[in-house]
Design a protein around this motif. Structure first.
Motif, short mmCIF file in Angstrom:
data_model
loop_
_atom_site.label_atom_id
_atom_site.label_comp_id
_atom_site.label_asym_id
_atom_site.label_seq_id
_atom_site.Cartn_x
_atom_site.Cartn_y
_atom_site.Cartn_z
N GLY A 85 -90.30 43.52 -75.83
CA GLY A 85 -90.17 43.17 -74.42
C GLY A 85 -91.00 44.10 -73.55
O GLY A 85 -91.48 45.13 -74.01
N LYS A 86 -91.18 43.72 -72.30
CA LYS A 86 -91.95 44.52 -71.37
C LYS A 86 -91.50 44.24 -69.95
O LYS A 86 -90.84 43.24 -69.68
CB LYS A 86 -93.44 44.24 -71.52
N GLY A 87 -91.91 45.14 -69.04
CA GLY A 87 -91.66 44.95 -67.62
C GLY A 87 -92.97 44.75 -66.88
O GLY A 87 -93.98 44.37 -67.48
N THR A 88 -92.96 45.01 -65.60
CA THR A 88 -94.17 44.89 -64.78
C THR A 88 -94.38 46.17 -63.98
O THR A 88 -93.46 46.95 -63.79
CB THR A 88 -94.07 43.70 -63.80
N SER A 89 -95.59 46.37 -63.51
CA SER A 89 -95.90 47.58 -62.76
C SER A 89 -95.39 47.51 -61.32
O SER A 89 -95.13 48.54 -60.70
CB SER A 89 -97.41 47.84 -62.76
N ASN A 97 -97.13 40.71 -59.28
CA ASN A 97 -98.40 40.25 -59.82
C ASN A 97 -98.14 39.06 -60.75
O ASN A 97 -97.59 39.24 -61.85
CB ASN A 97 -99.09 41.38 -60.58
N PRO A 98 -98.51 37.84 -60.37
CA PRO A 98 -98.24 36.67 -61.21
C PRO A 98 -98.81 36.76 -62.62
O PRO A 98 -98.21 36.22 -63.57
CB PRO A 98 -98.87 35.51 -60.42
N GLU A 99 -99.94 37.43 -62.79
CA GLU A 99 -100.50 37.59 -64.14
C GLU A 99 -99.58 38.45 -65.00
O GLU A 99 -99.40 38.18 -66.19
CB GLU A 99 -101.90 38.19 -64.07
N GLU A 100 -99.01 39.50 -64.39
CA GLU A 100 -98.05 40.32 -65.12
C GLU A 100 -96.78 39.53 -65.44
O GLU A 100 -96.21 39.68 -66.52
CB GLU A 100 -97.70 41.57 -64.32
N TRP A 101 -96.36 38.68 -64.50
CA TRP A 101 -95.19 37.85 -64.77
C TRP A 101 -95.42 36.97 -65.99
O TRP A 101 -94.55 36.85 -66.84
CB TRP A 101 -94.88 36.93 -63.58
N LYS A 102 -96.59 36.38 -66.04
CA LYS A 102 -96.91 35.48 -67.17
C LYS A 102 -96.84 36.22 -68.49
O LYS A 102 -96.25 35.73 -69.47
CB LYS A 102 -98.30 34.87 -66.97
N ALA A 103 -97.45 37.41 -68.55
CA ALA A 103 -97.42 38.20 -69.78
C ALA A 103 -96.00 38.60 -70.15
O ALA A 103 -95.62 38.59 -71.32
CB ALA A 103 -98.31 39.44 -69.62
#
Length: 223
Positions: A85-89, A97-103
């Motif tokens: 799993g991961k979070g976002t910056s 950041n929608p790109e981070e959401w997607k990842a």
């Protein structure tokens, strides 16, 4: 024959701690993550019970090939731990950041779904278990937390899957820790939970007698 456990996100933190704990009690462990170097180091520490399986949890074929290789080596699959799993910056919706959401969604949600989908045929044969890492953030609302929303999904999915697996005697458990001192965070947090604490909760579920379906273990740092 020793039981076999497949772990995603096994190269550090909760995944690595669970691999050590499982191997200590006699389980074979499939170590799945992207970092070959870290997995090799962990496998060298554990010994012959460990199998290094490099791949990306967001890639269905990577997980499929890893599970097939693990079963080829050890003969069966008794449990999986969908831990990657991961979070976002950045937090919040407006500032996120929608790109981070997607990842993040690809890993936190699709990765866990891939593990479940691929493991079920094997777990049916062993009346096995599916365990997934949830979060305290998936049990309460946190202002603007998209990460927390992915964990809300995990908690809902785990409950639904538990009922699905119960039809053939399988079990599903979500472990939901509060803050854990892992590489997930940029700074050390020694006063919070340690990966070994979460690993102990996972092992409690794995070692429970067949009559006991442990569906959730929720841990919080003291105080």
């Amino acid at each position: 024959m020793s039981k076999t456990l497949f772990i995603t996100g096994a190269s550090s933190g909760i995944g690595a701690a669970t691999a050590r704990a499982a191997a200590h009690t006699g389980w074979n462990v499939g170590l799945f993550a992207r970092s070959r170097a870290k997995l090799d180091e962990l496998a060298a520490e554990i010994g012959e019970q460990a199998m290094v399986l490099t791949g990306d949890a967001t890639v269905y074929e990577d997980q499929r090939d890893a599970i097939e290789r693990l079963v080829d080596r050890f003969g069966q699959l008794d449990a999986v731990f969908a831990n990657a799993g991961k979070g976002t910056s950045k937090s919040g919706t407006e500032n996120g950041n929608p790109e981070e959401w997607k990842a993040m969604v690809d890993l936190n949600i699709m990765g866990a779904l891939y593990t479940a989908h691929l493991a079920m045929p094997y777990l049916r044969k062993t009346t096995g278990q599916y365990i997934v890492t949830g979060s305290a953030a998936g049990r309460r609302h946190i202002k603007g937390s998209i990460y927390g929303a992915t964990k809300f999904f995990i908690h809902g999915f785990a409950g639904n899957l538990a009922d699905e697996m119960a039809e053939w005697g399988g079990r599903c458990m979500v472990v939901s820790p509060g803050m854990v001192n892992t590489p997930f965070f940029d700074e050390e947090k020694p006063d919070k939970l340690h990966p070994d604490d979460v690993a102990a909760a996972v092992m409690h579920a794995l070692d429970a007698p067949a009559r006991a379906a442990i569906r959730e273990i929720h841990l919080m740092p003291t105080g």
